[in-house]
Design an enzyme around this catalytic site. Structure first.
Site, mmCIF file in Angstrom:
data_model
loop_
_atom_site.group_PDB
_atom_site.id
_atom_site.type_symbol
_atom_site.label_atom_id
_atom_site.label_comp_id
_atom_site.label_asym_id
_atom_site.label_seq_id
_atom_site.Cartn_x
_atom_site.Cartn_y
_atom_site.Cartn_z
ATOM 1 N N GLY A 66 3.229 -7.022 -9.428
ATOM 2 C CA GLY A 66 3.831 -7.944 -8.471
ATOM 3 C C GLY A 66 5.306 -8.120 -8.759
ATOM 4 O O GLY A 66 5.762 -7.853 -9.871
ATOM 5 N N CYS A 93 0.604 -4.122 -15.145
ATOM 6 C CA CYS A 93 1.983 -4.601 -15.114
ATOM 7 C C CYS A 93 2.031 -6.131 -15.000
ATOM 8 O O CYS A 93 1.683 -6.815 -15.949
ATOM 9 C CB CYS A 93 2.758 -3.893 -14.003
ATOM 10 S SG CYS A 93 4.526 -3.978 -14.273
ATOM 11 N N TYR A 94 2.369 -6.679 -13.834
ATOM 12 C CA TYR A 94 2.356 -8.142 -13.698
ATOM 13 C C TYR A 94 0.999 -8.684 -14.147
ATOM 14 O O TYR A 94 0.921 -9.721 -14.812
ATOM 15 C CB TYR A 94 2.622 -8.542 -12.242
ATOM 16 C CG TYR A 94 2.719 -10.042 -12.029
ATOM 17 C CD1 TYR A 94 3.956 -10.675 -12.011
ATOM 18 C CD2 TYR A 94 1.572 -10.830 -11.855
ATOM 19 C CE1 TYR A 94 4.047 -12.047 -11.832
ATOM 20 C CE2 TYR A 94 1.662 -12.195 -11.670
ATOM 21 C CZ TYR A 94 2.898 -12.803 -11.654
ATOM 22 O OH TYR A 94 2.990 -14.158 -11.479
ATOM 23 N N HIS A 185 1.700 1.857 -14.099
ATOM 24 C CA HIS A 185 0.904 1.844 -12.857
ATOM 25 C C HIS A 185 -0.010 3.070 -12.799
ATOM 26 O O HIS A 185 0.478 4.179 -12.573
ATOM 27 C CB HIS A 185 1.824 1.830 -11.635
ATOM 28 C CG HIS A 185 2.513 0.517 -11.441
ATOM 29 N ND1 HIS A 185 1.988 -0.489 -10.682
ATOM 30 C CD2 HIS A 185 3.675 0.051 -11.939
ATOM 31 C CE1 HIS A 185 2.795 -1.533 -10.697
ATOM 32 N NE2 HIS A 185 3.839 -1.233 -11.459
ATOM 33 N N GLU A 187 -2.145 3.677 -10.482
ATOM 34 C CA GLU A 187 -2.541 3.951 -9.098
ATOM 35 C C GLU A 187 -1.581 4.886 -8.361
ATOM 36 O O GLU A 187 -1.874 5.322 -7.262
ATOM 37 C CB GLU A 187 -2.680 2.628 -8.326
ATOM 38 C CG GLU A 187 -1.393 1.855 -8.066
ATOM 39 C CD GLU A 187 -0.954 0.934 -9.212
ATOM 40 O OE1 GLU A 187 -1.347 1.204 -10.368
ATOM 41 O OE2 GLU A 187 -0.207 -0.018 -8.954
ATOM 42 N N GLY A 241 -9.665 7.790 23.170
ATOM 43 C CA GLY A 241 -9.640 9.210 22.838
ATOM 44 C C GLY A 241 -9.175 9.428 21.413
ATOM 45 O O GLY A 241 -9.209 10.529 20.905
ATOM 46 N N VAL A 243 -9.344 8.802 17.215
ATOM 47 C CA VAL A 243 -10.488 8.908 16.313
ATOM 48 C C VAL A 243 -11.122 7.542 16.022
ATOM 49 O O VAL A 243 -12.349 7.412 15.999
ATOM 50 C CB VAL A 243 -10.123 9.682 15.016
ATOM 51 C CG1 VAL A 243 -8.934 9.093 14.322
ATOM 52 C CG2 VAL A 243 -11.290 9.746 14.056
ATOM 53 N N ASP A 244 -10.314 6.497 15.852
ATOM 54 C CA ASP A 244 -10.885 5.195 15.486
ATOM 55 C C ASP A 244 -11.819 4.655 16.566
ATOM 56 O O ASP A 244 -12.954 4.259 16.291
ATOM 57 C CB ASP A 244 -9.784 4.163 15.226
ATOM 58 C CG ASP A 244 -8.792 4.635 14.177
ATOM 59 O OD1 ASP A 244 -9.138 5.565 13.430
ATOM 60 O OD2 ASP A 244 -7.687 4.082 14.123
ATOM 61 N N ARG A 313 6.167 -1.703 26.620
ATOM 62 C CA ARG A 313 5.003 -1.984 25.780
ATOM 63 C C ARG A 313 4.246 -3.212 26.275
ATOM 64 O O ARG A 313 3.028 -3.210 26.392
ATOM 65 C CB ARG A 313 5.437 -2.281 24.335
ATOM 66 C CG ARG A 313 5.759 -1.054 23.532
ATOM 67 C CD ARG A 313 6.217 -1.484 22.139
ATOM 68 N NE ARG A 313 6.847 -0.398 21.425
ATOM 69 C CZ ARG A 313 6.170 0.499 20.704
ATOM 70 N NH1 ARG A 313 4.877 0.403 20.587
ATOM 71 N NH2 ARG A 313 6.810 1.471 20.089
ATOM 72 N N LYS A 399 -8.238 5.303 6.820
ATOM 73 C CA LYS A 399 -8.268 6.338 7.865
ATOM 74 C C LYS A 399 -9.112 7.568 7.477
ATOM 75 O O LYS A 399 -9.903 8.058 8.271
ATOM 76 C CB LYS A 399 -6.828 6.782 8.155
ATOM 77 C CG LYS A 399 -6.702 7.673 9.358
ATOM 78 C CD LYS A 399 -6.568 6.850 10.595
ATOM 79 C CE LYS A 399 -6.310 7.665 11.839
ATOM 80 N NZ LYS A 399 -6.206 6.774 13.003
ATOM 81 N N LYS A 535 11.734 9.114 8.261
ATOM 82 C CA LYS A 535 11.477 7.681 8.433
ATOM 83 C C LYS A 535 11.388 7.068 7.043
ATOM 84 O O LYS A 535 10.572 7.549 6.259
ATOM 85 C CB LYS A 535 10.169 7.467 9.169
ATOM 86 C CG LYS A 535 9.725 5.990 9.144
ATOM 87 C CD LYS A 535 8.389 5.758 9.781
ATOM 88 C CE LYS A 535 8.029 4.278 9.658
ATOM 89 N NZ LYS A 535 6.816 3.935 10.358
HETATM 90 N N1 GLN Z 1 7.923 -8.542 -12.163
HETATM 91 C C1 GLN Z 1 7.323 -8.018 -13.351
HETATM 92 C C2 GLN Z 1 8.329 -7.206 -14.171
HETATM 93 O O1 GLN Z 1 9.410 -6.938 -13.716
HETATM 94 C C3 GLN Z 1 6.143 -7.142 -12.970
HETATM 95 C C4 GLN Z 1 6.549 -5.872 -12.281
HETATM 96 C C5 GLN Z 1 5.357 -5.094 -11.777
HETATM 97 O O2 GLN Z 1 4.247 -5.584 -11.705
HETATM 98 N N2 GLN Z 1 5.609 -3.868 -11.353
HETATM 99 O O3 GLN Z 1 8.033 -6.858 -15.282
#
Ligand code: GLN
Length: 543
Positions: A66, A93-94, A185, A187, A241, A243-244, A313, A399, A535
């Protein structure tokens, strides 16, 4: 009654569930995504969720990263009750800083060296249960970090299970309880073995069964819908038409047969032959009871003179709901004297999990969190005005899971892999006024472009492609004559999440062939360009 059934059979009641508490990191949902990819069911909820609000017991809890610092006065904190639940906890992390901070405010502080990007960790072996997070992984691993705070000291009762040059506490584990923290991280794809680490946590530590599969979900969902709707009620839903809506419609057809009614509104700005194709697929191939409403004239008349994309729209959206409401009433009337007689009580909506995540993800203490409902462009007026109840069978799915479910239900591969198409259709791919002639040009050019992409075997490599139309005219020469014509803007992008995208690197030969065919075959076109802007800063659609 129906609500109880829904509760009793929601996926988190039948599948072992890993709960991700979201502290607002932009990667939080990737934890859920990654676990699902490993056949482990996971749901994400905002970090403000109280344990008492859960209607299921998770097998394990992951506290996400976070943007806050745990020691900030307004920083979000997890409900302490989660720590007494007795299930394993992994802080990322956080999340790790949160685990340390709740034990002592001295444990976390601002770091002098921020770590952002690649780092190398060394995991440490203790020959004890605390090693299980890194079981089967190399001692030295590449990971991805993004933090400015650090653990000052080892929280009481914990030992170190991984270090980096900058972070002596890159991984920690409680000596007796299944509580773990990692500074990196797992993930993101930049942590190559992150997936295996999450699997270790879920399977080896939490003991979760990896049984999340679309065939299991499909059977269960059909039963759930059948119970929810009951023996008499009717359900209506719009199909496009895409997919969802097709997969949602097919699921309803399997569950309640002809008491489900699909409505296809031809808004005059669909792709070439699309209406006919949808009719064939849904009614003839999938056996769904389908009403096609040709409202193209009504839409095109209403669009006359409108150049502003937002107005286009709005007009298309509102007119769509008007027509849909009219049709819903007709369907109810028609069913009155048949064995199917029953009130239309439900409205089918193809909301996906990313929409749900978007509406619940934690945006910080200063911002109110949007409610779960009314996501994904729901015609709220219908729900309120006609007392309809919402049925959203795809709201737990990403998806690619919807695509798998589609295959499971026998939806044709071409449709399953179809590129997304916006609700306002070609109207927002035409800059300026939408006239029947300009729709024809955009439609024909698009048809040629997509056809050539398919022939070249590139369709599934590209996430979205279309031919758009500019307002300006260019001068050309055809048969020695000066000829003014419109400018076609081709777009083809690759993306995984549609949040960021890159232009597809076609060969120059391919683009020149597309241009040649469009200028030759589509009356009114003088030149063809290819939009190569990514983008951000551009968007995928033209308007
Ligand atoms: N804000 C916290 C930090 O800077 C956590 C960062 C994070 O979760 N990626 O260490």
């Amino acid at each position: 009654m129906s609500a109880t059934i829904e509760q009793a059979e929601a996926p988190h009641q039948t599948f072992d569930t890993l709960l991700v508490l979201d502290f607002g990191s932009q990667y939080s949902h990737l934890i859920t995504r990654c676990l699902r990819g490993l056949s482990l069911y996971s749901e994400m909820l905002p970090c403000t969720t109280k344990l008492s609000e859960l209607s299921f017991k998770p097998k394990g809890i992951i506290l996400s990263g976070g943007p806050y610092s745990v020691y900030d006065a307004d920083a979000p904190h997890a409900d302490p009750a989660f720590f007494d639940l007795g299930v394993p906890i992994l802080g990322v992390c956080y999340g790790m800083q949160e685990i340390a901070w709740r034990l002592s405010k001295e444990n976390v502080a601002r770091s002098n060296e921020r770590e952002y990007g690649q780092a190398n960790i060394m995991s440490q072996r203790h020959n004890s249960p605390v090693d299980r997070l890194f079981e089967g992984l190399e001692d030295a691993m590449q990971v991805w970090m993004s933090h400015g705070d650090k653990l000052n000291q080892l929280p009481e009762g914990f030992c170190t299970i991984a270090t980096t040059q900058n972070s002596p506490f890159a991984g920690i584990a409680h000596k007796e309880q299944p509580i773990f923290g990692i500074q990196f991280h797992p993930e993101v794809t930049h942590t190559p073995r992150g997936k295996d680490l999450l699997r270790n946590f879920a399977v080896r530590i939490c003991g979760a069964k990896a049984n999340w599969s679309m065939s299991n979900f499909c059977d269960q969902e059909i039963t759930r819908i059948r119970n929810l709707v009951g023996p008499k009620a009717q359900v209506i839903g719009a199909v496009s038409g895409g997919v969802d809506s097709t997969v949602a419609a097919k699921l309803l057809k399997e569950a309640i047969g002809s008491r489900f009614h699909a409505v296809l509104v031809d808004n005059g700005v669909m792709r070439m032959n699309e209406c006919q194709q949808v009719k064939q697929t849904l009614a003839e191939h999938l056996g769904i009871s389908l009403t096609v409403v040709d409202a193209s004239q009504r839409f095109l008349d209403g669009l006359k003179g409108t150049e502003d994309p937002e107005k286009k729209r709005k007009f298309i959206g509102n007119t769509f709901i008007d027509i849909f409401e009219e049709e819903a009433l007709k369907i109810e009337k028609k069913a009155e004297n048949t064995p199917n007689a029953g009130k239309v009580e439900w409205f089918l909506q193809g909301t996906l999990y990313p929409d749900v995540i978007e509406s619940i993800s934690f945006k910080g203490p200063s911002q109110t969190i949007k409610t779960h409902h009314n996501v994904g462009g729901l015609p709220q007026r219908m729900i309120d005005g006609q007392g309809l109840k919402l049925i959203e069978p795809l709201r737990e799915l990403f998806k690619d899971e919807v695509r798998q479910l589609g295959r499971q239900l026998g939806v044709h591969e071409d449709l399953v892999m179809r590129h997304p198409f916006p609700g306002p259709g070609i109207a927002i791919r035409i800059i300026g006024e939408v006239t029947p002639d300009r729709v024809r040009i955009a439609r024909q050019a698009d048809h040629i472009f997509i056809g050539m992409i398919r022939e070249a075997g590139l369709y599934n490599e590209i996430s979205q492609a279309y031919a758009g139309l500019d307002t300006n005219k260019a001068v050309g020469v055809m048969g020695d004559q000066r000829q003014e014509g419109y400018i076609i803007i081709l777009r083809a992008v690759r993306t995984t999440d549609f949040m960021t995208a890159e232009a597809y690197p076609f060969s120059m030969d391919f683009l020149m062939n597309v241009s040649r065919r469009i200028v030759n075959e589509v009356d009114g076109v003088a030149l063809v360009t290819y939009n190569v802007t990514s983008k951000p800063p551009s968007t995928i659609e033209l308007q």
